[in-house]
Design a protein around this motif. Structure first.
Motif, PDB file in Angstrom:
ATOM      1  N   GLY A 112      44.081  41.079  37.959  1.00  0.00           N
ATOM      2  CA  GLY A 112      44.049  41.081  39.430  1.00  0.00           C
ATOM      3  C   GLY A 112      42.756  41.717  39.903  1.00  0.00           C
ATOM      4  O   GLY A 112      42.226  42.639  39.281  1.00  0.00           O
ATOM      5  N   LYS A 113      42.314  41.226  41.034  1.00  0.00           N
ATOM      6  CA  LYS A 113      40.999  41.638  41.542  1.00  0.00           C
ATOM      7  C   LYS A 113      41.007  42.987  42.235  1.00  0.00           C
ATOM      8  O   LYS A 113      39.975  43.526  42.552  1.00  0.00           O
ATOM      9  N   ARG A 114      42.209  43.498  42.539  1.00  0.00           N
ATOM     10  CA  ARG A 114      42.348  44.784  43.253  1.00  0.00           C
ATOM     11  C   ARG A 114      41.624  44.750  44.607  1.00  0.00           C
ATOM     12  O   ARG A 114      41.081  45.769  45.074  1.00  0.00           O
ATOM     13  N   LEU A 115      41.628  43.568  45.207  1.00  0.00           N
ATOM     14  CA  LEU A 115      40.888  43.386  46.459  1.00  0.00           C
ATOM     15  C   LEU A 115      41.374  44.307  47.575  1.00  0.00           C
ATOM     16  O   LEU A 115      40.570  44.929  48.287  1.00  0.00           O
ATOM     17  N   ARG A 116      42.692  44.400  47.737  1.00  0.00           N
ATOM     18  CA  ARG A 116      43.207  45.170  48.885  1.00  0.00           C
ATOM     19  C   ARG A 116      42.879  46.655  48.767  1.00  0.00           C
ATOM     20  O   ARG A 116      42.365  47.247  49.732  1.00  0.00           O
ATOM     21  N   PRO A 117      43.128  47.287  47.578  1.00  0.00           N
ATOM     22  CA  PRO A 117      42.681  48.688  47.464  1.00  0.00           C
ATOM     23  C   PRO A 117      41.179  48.855  47.634  1.00  0.00           C
ATOM     24  O   PRO A 117      40.716  49.830  48.258  1.00  0.00           O
ATOM     25  N   ILE A 151      52.334  46.800  46.867  1.00  0.00           N
ATOM     26  CA  ILE A 151      52.954  45.861  47.812  1.00  0.00           C
ATOM     27  C   ILE A 151      52.520  44.428  47.481  1.00  0.00           C
ATOM     28  O   ILE A 151      53.329  43.502  47.420  1.00  0.00           O
ATOM     29  N   HIS A 152      51.221  44.279  47.238  1.00  0.00           N
ATOM     30  CA  HIS A 152      50.695  42.936  46.921  1.00  0.00           C
ATOM     31  C   HIS A 152      51.339  42.394  45.640  1.00  0.00           C
ATOM     32  O   HIS A 152      51.784  41.235  45.595  1.00  0.00           O
ATOM     33  N   THR A 153      51.449  43.237  44.609  1.00  0.00           N
ATOM     34  CA  THR A 153      52.006  42.765  43.337  1.00  0.00           C
ATOM     35  C   THR A 153      53.493  42.425  43.484  1.00  0.00           C
ATOM     36  O   THR A 153      53.971  41.434  42.925  1.00  0.00           O
ATOM     37  N   TYR A 154      54.209  43.223  44.276  1.00  0.00           N
ATOM     38  CA  TYR A 154      55.621  42.878  44.548  1.00  0.00           C
ATOM     39  C   TYR A 154      55.704  41.481  45.147  1.00  0.00           C
ATOM     40  O   TYR A 154      56.547  40.659  44.781  1.00  0.00           O
ATOM     41  N   SER A 155      54.790  41.198  46.108  1.00  0.00           N
ATOM     42  CA  SER A 155      54.872  39.909  46.797  1.00  0.00           C
ATOM     43  C   SER A 155      54.579  38.756  45.844  1.00  0.00           C
ATOM     44  O   SER A 155      55.171  37.683  45.949  1.00  0.00           O
ATOM     45  N   LEU A 156      53.676  38.991  44.894  1.00  0.00           N
ATOM     46  CA  LEU A 156      53.372  37.929  43.920  1.00  0.00           C
ATOM     47  C   LEU A 156      54.578  37.671  43.018  1.00  0.00           C
ATOM     48  O   LEU A 156      54.933  36.528  42.732  1.00  0.00           O
ATOM     49  N   HIS A 159      57.766  38.163  43.642  1.00  0.00           N
ATOM     50  CA  HIS A 159      58.823  37.463  44.378  1.00  0.00           C
ATOM     51  C   HIS A 159      58.408  36.028  44.724  1.00  0.00           C
ATOM     52  O   HIS A 159      59.216  35.114  44.675  1.00  0.00           O
ATOM     53  N   ASP A 160      57.125  35.857  45.061  1.00  0.00           N
ATOM     54  CA  ASP A 160      56.649  34.510  45.404  1.00  0.00           C
ATOM     55  C   ASP A 160      56.784  33.542  44.226  1.00  0.00           C
ATOM     56  O   ASP A 160      56.996  32.348  44.412  1.00  0.00           O
ATOM     57  N   ASP A 161      56.658  34.068  43.009  1.00  0.00           N
ATOM     58  CA  ASP A 161      56.719  33.210  41.815  1.00  0.00           C
ATOM     59  C   ASP A 161      58.144  32.845  41.402  1.00  0.00           C
ATOM     60  O   ASP A 161      58.339  31.991  40.545  1.00  0.00           O
ATOM     61  N   ARG A 189      50.863  33.661  36.215  1.00  0.00           N
ATOM     62  CA  ARG A 189      50.226  34.464  37.263  1.00  0.00           C
ATOM     63  C   ARG A 189      49.304  35.458  36.557  1.00  0.00           C
ATOM     64  O   ARG A 189      49.686  36.055  35.570  1.00  0.00           O
ATOM     65  N   ARG A 190      48.131  35.596  37.058  1.00  0.00           N
ATOM     66  CA  ARG A 190      47.150  36.516  36.484  1.00  0.00           C
ATOM     67  C   ARG A 190      46.963  36.243  34.980  1.00  0.00           C
ATOM     68  O   ARG A 190      46.814  37.157  34.173  1.00  0.00           O
ATOM     69  N   GLY A 191      47.068  34.962  34.624  1.00  0.00           N
ATOM     70  CA  GLY A 191      46.812  34.566  33.239  1.00  0.00           C
ATOM     71  C   GLY A 191      47.952  34.861  32.287  1.00  0.00           C
ATOM     72  O   GLY A 191      47.799  34.682  31.077  1.00  0.00           O
ATOM     73  N   LYS A 204      50.672  35.504  55.940  1.00  0.00           N
ATOM     74  CA  LYS A 204      50.923  35.580  54.505  1.00  0.00           C
ATOM     75  C   LYS A 204      49.746  36.241  53.779  1.00  0.00           C
ATOM     76  O   LYS A 204      49.942  36.990  52.823  1.00  0.00           O
ATOM     77  N   THR A 205      48.543  35.976  54.234  1.00  0.00           N
ATOM     78  CA  THR A 205      47.365  36.425  53.482  1.00  0.00           C
ATOM     79  C   THR A 205      46.506  37.423  54.248  1.00  0.00           C
ATOM     80  O   THR A 205      46.217  38.520  53.760  1.00  0.00           O
ATOM     81  N   ALA A 206      46.080  37.041  55.469  1.00  0.00           N
ATOM     82  CA  ALA A 206      45.102  37.890  56.168  1.00  0.00           C
ATOM     83  C   ALA A 206      45.708  39.243  56.548  1.00  0.00           C
ATOM     84  O   ALA A 206      45.004  40.262  56.551  1.00  0.00           O
ATOM     85  N   PHE A 212      39.345  33.748  52.774  1.00  0.00           N
ATOM     86  CA  PHE A 212      39.899  33.956  51.436  1.00  0.00           C
ATOM     87  C   PHE A 212      41.034  32.959  51.161  1.00  0.00           C
ATOM     88  O   PHE A 212      41.120  32.357  50.095  1.00  0.00           O
ATOM     89  N   GLN A 213      41.916  32.770  52.132  1.00  0.00           N
ATOM     90  CA  GLN A 213      43.059  31.874  51.927  1.00  0.00           C
ATOM     91  C   GLN A 213      42.627  30.408  51.891  1.00  0.00           C
ATOM     92  O   GLN A 213      43.156  29.626  51.097  1.00  0.00           O
ATOM     93  N   ILE A 214      41.658  30.041  52.737  1.00  0.00           N
ATOM     94  CA  ILE A 214      41.223  28.632  52.701  1.00  0.00           C
ATOM     95  C   ILE A 214      40.534  28.354  51.357  1.00  0.00           C
ATOM     96  O   ILE A 214      40.715  27.294  50.752  1.00  0.00           O
TER      97      ILE A 214
HETATM   98  C1  GRG Z   1      57.410  37.320  48.747  1.00  0.00           C
HETATM   99  C2  GRG Z   1      57.319  38.393  51.044  1.00  0.00           C
HETATM  100  C3  GRG Z   1      56.674  37.596  50.002  1.00  0.00           C
HETATM  101  C4  GRG Z   1      55.437  37.145  50.230  1.00  0.00           C
HETATM  102  C5  GRG Z   1      54.665  36.400  49.275  1.00  0.00           C
HETATM  103  C6  GRG Z   1      51.524  36.868  48.262  1.00  0.00           C
HETATM  104  C7  GRG Z   1      52.403  35.795  48.751  1.00  0.00           C
HETATM  105  C8  GRG Z   1      53.340  36.080  49.864  1.00  0.00           C
HETATM  106  C9  GRG Z   1      52.389  34.621  48.151  1.00  0.00           C
HETATM  107  C10 GRG Z   1      51.549  34.314  46.932  1.00  0.00           C
HETATM  108  C11 GRG Z   1      50.912  33.000  47.051  1.00  0.00           C
HETATM  109  C12 GRG Z   1      49.695  33.013  47.909  1.00  0.00           C
HETATM  110  C13 GRG Z   1      48.788  31.837  47.846  1.00  0.00           C
HETATM  111  C14 GRG Z   1      49.454  34.003  48.701  1.00  0.00           C
HETATM  112  C15 GRG Z   1      48.329  34.102  49.563  1.00  0.00           C
HETATM  113  C16 GRG Z   1      47.602  35.339  49.235  1.00  0.00           C
HETATM  114  C17 GRG Z   1      46.863  35.196  47.964  1.00  0.00           C
HETATM  115  C18 GRG Z   1      45.678  34.297  47.923  1.00  0.00           C
HETATM  116  C19 GRG Z   1      47.293  35.895  46.944  1.00  0.00           C
HETATM  117  C20 GRG Z   1      46.559  36.039  45.680  1.00  0.00           C
HETATM  118  O1  GRG Z   1      45.775  37.169  45.878  1.00  0.00           O
HETATM  119  P1  GRG Z   1      44.585  37.550  44.931  1.00  0.00           P
HETATM  120  O2  GRG Z   1      43.711  36.351  44.708  1.00  0.00           O
HETATM  121  O3  GRG Z   1      45.365  37.872  43.579  1.00  0.00           O
HETATM  122  O4  GRG Z   1      43.931  38.783  45.474  1.00  0.00           O
HETATM  123  P2  GRG Z   1      45.034  38.946  42.438  1.00  0.00           P
HETATM  124  O5  GRG Z   1      45.850  38.474  41.250  1.00  0.00           O
HETATM  125  O6  GRG Z   1      43.553  38.909  42.165  1.00  0.00           O
HETATM  126  O7  GRG Z   1      45.490  40.253  42.951  1.00  0.00           O
END
Ligand code: GRG
Length: 295
Positions: A44-49, A77-82, A84-86, A96-98, A181-183, A218-220
């Protein structure tokens, strides 16, 4: 120093702190720690921290170690969301993350709990940090972080994202999904860093706007990489949006127009960071690096 070198130093330091905050007490629940650590240390890129730390520096914060609980909480928080999203009930992804996704290794039940555990650990970590470091702005920063992850932020984005599968949605709905979801977490990271540094409300607003633009770019770019990215570099399957019949910038506007959107949003963010003069250089370079990424 080159941006990559700079980022790796920050990533190492963040990882060391996360190790300190997630502690297995070697009791009956050991497996939950294995599951939480599996995903949070999967890369993971640790972008948010990094955004929290960088905006804190930008706004004159002087004690980086004291804000590590907030930076690491954002990664939890970000890792939890990943995780659950998966899950099969959400995007149903295997990698995810290889690495295999959390539920593929630990089972769905434990993956749900690993996400819950990380979300709660984020708040435990921030509250302990606030008590220990006595930063007068800690509660304000925590409010921003909590809201960005909840039903007015990331959860809202995820709800509308799931409800929009197999449908053609309009631009406003897509913007709502991407912003929330992202920004939202990127905005909150830049805002929280500024708040913890004691920035004034105009400076916090600027960070909010920069975070919005960076988050959209970032999301686009993520939408684009889901179509033309390399699975090995990304560490996850591509064409996931098509598989789930999700509308994205690419499905709505095509690749070339999407690239123009990335460029325009990122330029807005860069201009804001550049308005801080030399001190904004790192965030300008980071924005460039992220929107040019292929991972
Ligand atoms: C389960 C409440 C809940 C939300 C899930 C994070 C998310 C919302 C969904 C994951 C899928 C997705 C495309 C999210 C958009 C944000 C995004 C691009 C996440 C990936 O973030 P990176 O690239 O990941 O920073 P690493 O692995 O580098 O931390």
């Amino acid at each position: 120093m080159e941006i990559l070198e700079h980022l790796n130093i920050k990533i190492d330091s963040i990882n060391n702190y996360i190790e300190k905050y997630i502690v297995d007490n070697n009791s009956y629940q050991t497996r939950i720690f294995d599951a939480m650590k599996y995903s949070i240390f999967a890369g993971g890129k640790r972008l948010r921290p990094i955004l929290i730390l960088s905006s804190y520096d930008l706004l004159g914060g002087e004690d980086t170690n004291s804000i590590m609980p907030f930076a690491c909480a954002m990664e939890m928080i970000h890792t939890y969301s990943l995780i659950h999203d998966d899950l099969p009930a959400m995007d149903d992804d295997d990698y995810r993350r290889g690495k295999l996704t959390n539920h593929k290794v630990f089972g769905e039940d434990m993956a749900i709990l690993a996400g819950d555990g990380l979300l709660n650990s984020a708040f435990e970590t921030m509250i302990s940090g606030a008590i220990e470091n006595k930063n007068p702005n800690a509660l304000k920063a925590m409010k921003v972080i909590a809201e960005s992850a909840g039903v007015y932020g990331m959860v809202a984005g995820q709800v509308v994202d799931l409800e929009s599968e197999h449908k053609k949605i309009d631009k406003e709905t897509l913007l709502f999904i991407h912003q929330n979801k992202t920004a939202a977490l990127l905005q909150a990271s830049l805002k929280a860093g500024a708040i913890l540094a004691g920035a004034n409300s105009a400076q916090v607003e600027l960070m909010d706007l920069a975070g919005y633009n960076l988050g959209m770019a970032f999301q686009i770019q993520d939408d684009i990489l889901d179509v033309i990215g390399d699975e090995k570099r990304l560490g996850k399957a591509i064409n996931s949006d098509a598989k789930n019949q999700k509308s994205t910038f690419v499905s709505l506007y095509g690749l070339e127009k999407s690239k123009v959107y990335v460029e325009n949003y990122s330029k807005e963010a860069e201009q804001i960071f550049a308005s801080f003069g030399e001190n904004g250089d790192f965030l300008v370079k980071l924005t460039r690096h992220l929107v040019k990424r292929n991972f």
